[in-house]
Design a protein around this motif. Sequence first.
Motif, PDB file in Angstrom:
ATOM      1  N   ILE A 298       0.848  -1.191   0.000  1.00 41.80           N
ATOM      2  CA  ILE A 298       0.000   0.000   0.000  1.00 41.80           C
ATOM      3  C   ILE A 298       0.883   1.240   0.000  1.00 41.80           C
ATOM      4  O   ILE A 298       1.617   1.499   0.964  1.00 41.80           O
ATOM      5  N   GLY A 299       0.832   1.993  -1.085  1.00 42.84           N
ATOM      6  CA  GLY A 299       1.610   3.225  -1.181  1.00 42.84           C
ATOM      7  C   GLY A 299       3.098   3.010  -1.040  1.00 42.84           C
ATOM      8  O   GLY A 299       3.811   3.869  -0.501  1.00 42.84           O
ATOM      9  N   GLY A 300       3.600   1.852  -1.487  1.00 43.14           N
ATOM     10  CA  GLY A 300       5.022   1.559  -1.390  1.00 43.14           C
ATOM     11  C   GLY A 300       5.433   0.882  -0.101  1.00 43.14           C
ATOM     12  O   GLY A 300       6.616   0.569   0.090  1.00 43.14           O
ATOM     13  N   GLN A 301       4.480   0.610   0.803  1.00 38.93           N
ATOM     14  CA  GLN A 301       4.783  -0.042   2.072  1.00 38.93           C
ATOM     15  C   GLN A 301       4.238  -1.461   2.073  1.00 38.93           C
ATOM     16  O   GLN A 301       3.038  -1.684   1.913  1.00 38.93           O
ATOM     17  N   SER A 302       5.120  -2.439   2.241  1.00 36.49           N
ATOM     18  CA  SER A 302       4.700  -3.841   2.306  1.00 36.49           C
ATOM     19  C   SER A 302       4.006  -4.120   3.635  1.00 36.49           C
ATOM     20  O   SER A 302       4.429  -3.635   4.684  1.00 36.49           O
ATOM     21  N   ILE A 303       2.942  -4.899   3.569  1.00 39.43           N
ATOM     22  CA  ILE A 303       2.193  -5.271   4.762  1.00 39.43           C
ATOM     23  C   ILE A 303       2.620  -6.678   5.180  1.00 39.43           C
ATOM     24  O   ILE A 303       2.344  -7.652   4.479  1.00 39.43           O
ATOM     25  N   ASP A 304       3.296  -6.763   6.310  1.00 29.81           N
ATOM     26  CA  ASP A 304       3.797  -8.035   6.807  1.00 29.81           C
ATOM     27  C   ASP A 304       3.072  -8.422   8.093  1.00 29.81           C
ATOM     28  O   ASP A 304       2.401  -7.599   8.728  1.00 29.81           O
ATOM     29  N   GLU A 305       3.252  -9.667   8.492  1.00 29.15           N
ATOM     30  CA  GLU A 305       2.553 -10.192   9.664  1.00 29.15           C
ATOM     31  C   GLU A 305       3.433 -11.213  10.370  1.00 29.15           C
ATOM     32  O   GLU A 305       4.164 -11.956   9.712  1.00 29.15           O
ATOM     33  N   PHE A 306       3.386 -11.236  11.697  1.00 27.26           N
ATOM     34  CA  PHE A 306       4.081 -12.297  12.419  1.00 27.26           C
ATOM     35  C   PHE A 306       3.218 -12.763  13.578  1.00 27.26           C
ATOM     36  O   PHE A 306       2.317 -12.054  14.049  1.00 27.26           O
ATOM     37  N   GLY A 307       3.500 -13.974  14.057  1.00 28.62           N
ATOM     38  CA  GLY A 307       2.768 -14.516  15.182  1.00 28.62           C
ATOM     39  C   GLY A 307       3.619 -15.487  15.974  1.00 28.62           C
ATOM     40  O   GLY A 307       4.438 -16.214  15.412  1.00 28.62           O
ATOM     41  N   MET A 308       3.432 -15.496  17.297  1.00 25.82           N
ATOM     42  CA  MET A 308       4.077 -16.449  18.199  1.00 25.82           C
ATOM     43  C   MET A 308       2.982 -17.267  18.861  1.00 25.82           C
ATOM     44  O   MET A 308       1.983 -16.702  19.329  1.00 25.82           O
ATOM     45  N   SER A 309       3.150 -18.576  18.908  1.00 28.83           N
ATOM     46  CA  SER A 309       2.061 -19.418  19.391  1.00 28.83           C
ATOM     47  C   SER A 309       2.552 -20.486  20.362  1.00 28.83           C
ATOM     48  O   SER A 309       3.722 -20.876  20.367  1.00 28.83           O
ATOM     49  N   PHE A 310       1.596 -20.931  21.164  1.00 30.50           N
ATOM     50  CA  PHE A 310       1.840 -22.019  22.113  1.00 30.50           C
ATOM     51  C   PHE A 310       0.524 -22.780  22.264  1.00 30.50           C
ATOM     52  O   PHE A 310      -0.559 -22.194  22.200  1.00 30.50           O
ATOM     53  N   GLY A 311       0.613 -24.090  22.456  1.00 31.61           N
ATOM     54  CA  GLY A 311      -0.609 -24.861  22.609  1.00 31.61           C
ATOM     55  C   GLY A 311      -0.367 -26.198  23.270  1.00 31.61           C
ATOM     56  O   GLY A 311       0.774 -26.640  23.443  1.00 31.61           O
ATOM     57  N   VAL A 312      -1.475 -26.847  23.618  1.00 30.13           N
ATOM     58  CA  VAL A 312      -1.402 -28.171  24.237  1.00 30.13           C
ATOM     59  C   VAL A 312      -2.428 -29.080  23.581  1.00 30.13           C
ATOM     60  O   VAL A 312      -3.483 -28.641  23.113  1.00 30.13           O
ATOM     61  N   GLY A 313      -2.103 -30.375  23.534  1.00 31.95           N
ATOM     62  CA  GLY A 313      -3.028 -31.407  23.098  1.00 31.95           C
ATOM     63  C   GLY A 313      -3.393 -32.271  24.285  1.00 31.95           C
ATOM     64  O   GLY A 313      -2.526 -32.931  24.867  1.00 31.95           O
ATOM     65  N   LEU A 314      -4.669 -32.236  24.677  1.00 36.33           N
ATOM     66  CA  LEU A 314      -5.122 -32.920  25.879  1.00 36.33           C
ATOM     67  C   LEU A 314      -5.803 -34.232  25.519  1.00 36.33           C
ATOM     68  O   LEU A 314      -6.813 -34.223  24.801  1.00 36.33           O
ATOM     69  N   PRO A 315      -5.296 -35.368  25.978  1.00 37.50           N
ATOM     70  CA  PRO A 315      -5.945 -36.653  25.678  1.00 37.50           C
ATOM     71  C   PRO A 315      -7.362 -36.700  26.248  1.00 37.50           C
ATOM     72  O   PRO A 315      -7.600 -36.300  27.392  1.00 37.50           O
ATOM     73  N   VAL A 316      -8.301 -37.171  25.430  1.00 36.39           N
ATOM     74  CA  VAL A 316      -9.682 -37.338  25.885  1.00 36.39           C
ATOM     75  C   VAL A 316     -10.222 -38.657  25.345  1.00 36.39           C
ATOM     76  O   VAL A 316      -9.848 -39.093  24.256  1.00 36.39           O
ATOM     77  N   GLY A 317     -11.102 -39.300  26.087  1.00 33.38           N
ATOM     78  CA  GLY A 317     -11.761 -40.503  25.603  1.00 33.38           C
ATOM     79  C   GLY A 317     -10.789 -41.626  25.300  1.00 33.38           C
ATOM     80  O   GLY A 317      -9.753 -41.797  25.933  1.00 33.38           O
ATOM     81  N   ARG A 318     -11.108 -42.367  24.232  1.00 37.13           N
ATOM     82  CA  ARG A 318     -10.328 -43.539  23.866  1.00 37.13           C
ATOM     83  C   ARG A 318      -9.773 -43.376  22.450  1.00 37.13           C
ATOM     84  O   ARG A 318     -10.043 -42.396  21.772  1.00 37.13           O
ATOM     85  N   LEU A 319      -8.982 -44.324  22.015  1.00 36.51           N
ATOM     86  CA  LEU A 319      -8.435 -44.358  20.653  1.00 36.51           C
ATOM     87  C   LEU A 319      -7.683 -43.085  20.288  1.00 36.51           C
ATOM     88  O   LEU A 319      -7.793 -42.566  19.186  1.00 36.51           O
ATOM     89  N   PHE A 320      -6.922 -42.543  21.242  1.00 37.59           N
ATOM     90  CA  PHE A 320      -6.008 -41.425  20.991  1.00 37.59           C
ATOM     91  C   PHE A 320      -6.714 -40.110  20.648  1.00 37.59           C
ATOM     92  O   PHE A 320      -6.078 -39.203  20.109  1.00 37.59           O
ATOM     93  N   SER A 321      -8.001 -39.970  20.896  1.00 41.67           N
ATOM     94  CA  SER A 321      -8.697 -38.705  20.667  1.00 41.67           C
ATOM     95  C   SER A 321      -8.111 -37.630  21.579  1.00 41.67           C
ATOM     96  O   SER A 321      -7.602 -37.921  22.663  1.00 41.67           O
TER      97      SER A 321
END
Length: 415
Positions: A349-372
């Motif tokens: 836009i008008g000679g200025q590049s629009i950039d984006e960054f992100g930092m993330s963290f997460g967890v996978g919580l076991p539930v039920g059976r069969l590795f869900s």
Amino acid sequence: MIKKILVLILAHVAVVSYAQEGTSSPYSFYGVGASKFKGTIENRSMGGLSVLADSIHLNLQNPASYGKLGLTTYSLGASYSKYKISNASNESSSGESAALEYLAVGIPAGKFGFGFGVIPLTSVGYDLSTNTSNGGENRFTGTGGVNKVFLAAGVKINKNLSIGMDVNYNFGNIENKAIAIDSDIQLSTREVTSTDVSAFSMSFGINYSKMISEKLEIVASVVSVPSFKLASERRRELASIVLNSNGQERVVQAQDVKTEDYEIDMPAEFKFGGGIGQPKKWFAGAEYGYVDAGEFAGISSNESNINYEKGAKYKVGGYYIPKYNSLTSYFSRVVYRAGFRYEETGLNIGGQSIDEFGMSFGVGLPVGRLFSNANISFEYGQRGTTDLGLVKEEFFNFSIGLSLNDRWFRKIKFN
């Protein structure tokens, strides 16, 4: 029963997602909206990294991953976003939005695997205003976006290599509204542009993994998305309106709707990545993506100061599991994920590049059976800049998803 319920949900969401608004970014004014899909919640927790494929999770960014499925997998995700927009004068505004991220099913069948689902690809959601020199005001609002319904297939060539492809039907509606308010005139002028878009597209993927020692495994991934043309039908309506005190619009006189048919060139994408890790213990990887946005022609391409250039995406991330088969500690079976991404969006836009960054963290919580498992992701990021009269967005995304496993096509045994 769960299969029938999921099919009904999928049909319902395909209709609902057609009109959902999943962003409040002023940069969604340009093109066909802000990019919405960053991968499954598992991927998003690792900075969007999509090089991994396994037997119990869907990887919606690489169709080759279906060849490695061992269990039927139902996957869905949703997100809540809180944002702050500021300019160089330290003026700011804030808001929030929530939306569906994806809904999909993966089905293994021997060496083959199949999948289908719906994904919101882009989202338009902005509300802007500017003051004019004569004391008036110009208001701009937009809603809508582009979604895709996909059918994918993957095949396991051997124990190391899988390939796959998907066929997508892209569809959606984008509505842009502009209102010019003159302080000296009772009537205001309103222009509404409604654009219906649709097109078929394809993507191709390769996934390779190999044990290089008793514990270590290397992984490599390649995905190619050829360019395609998005068929568009645009309708424009001009009207004289009266705005009452609470902002409601009353049409006084409207002109005939003007309809235009044209095509939007959607850019080709290519990405590759790799990593190393110990299966069911830890993994670290990186990915590079190239977007040929230089040829992109969007809905707002008539803006003289808007250009599209070649874009790129850089992602690093990984996971860690203390002890996946622990019988005494639940938290030892939790998957801990983290990552970082940086994107050159290709919008200038008008000679200025629009950039984006992100930092993330997460967890996978076991539930039920069969590795869900239930997956939770947190992401902080920024988009844009306050230079040259533009605005900077700070956003915080909270995402939650489910990855549920089941066995289909089980052999019946008789005693």
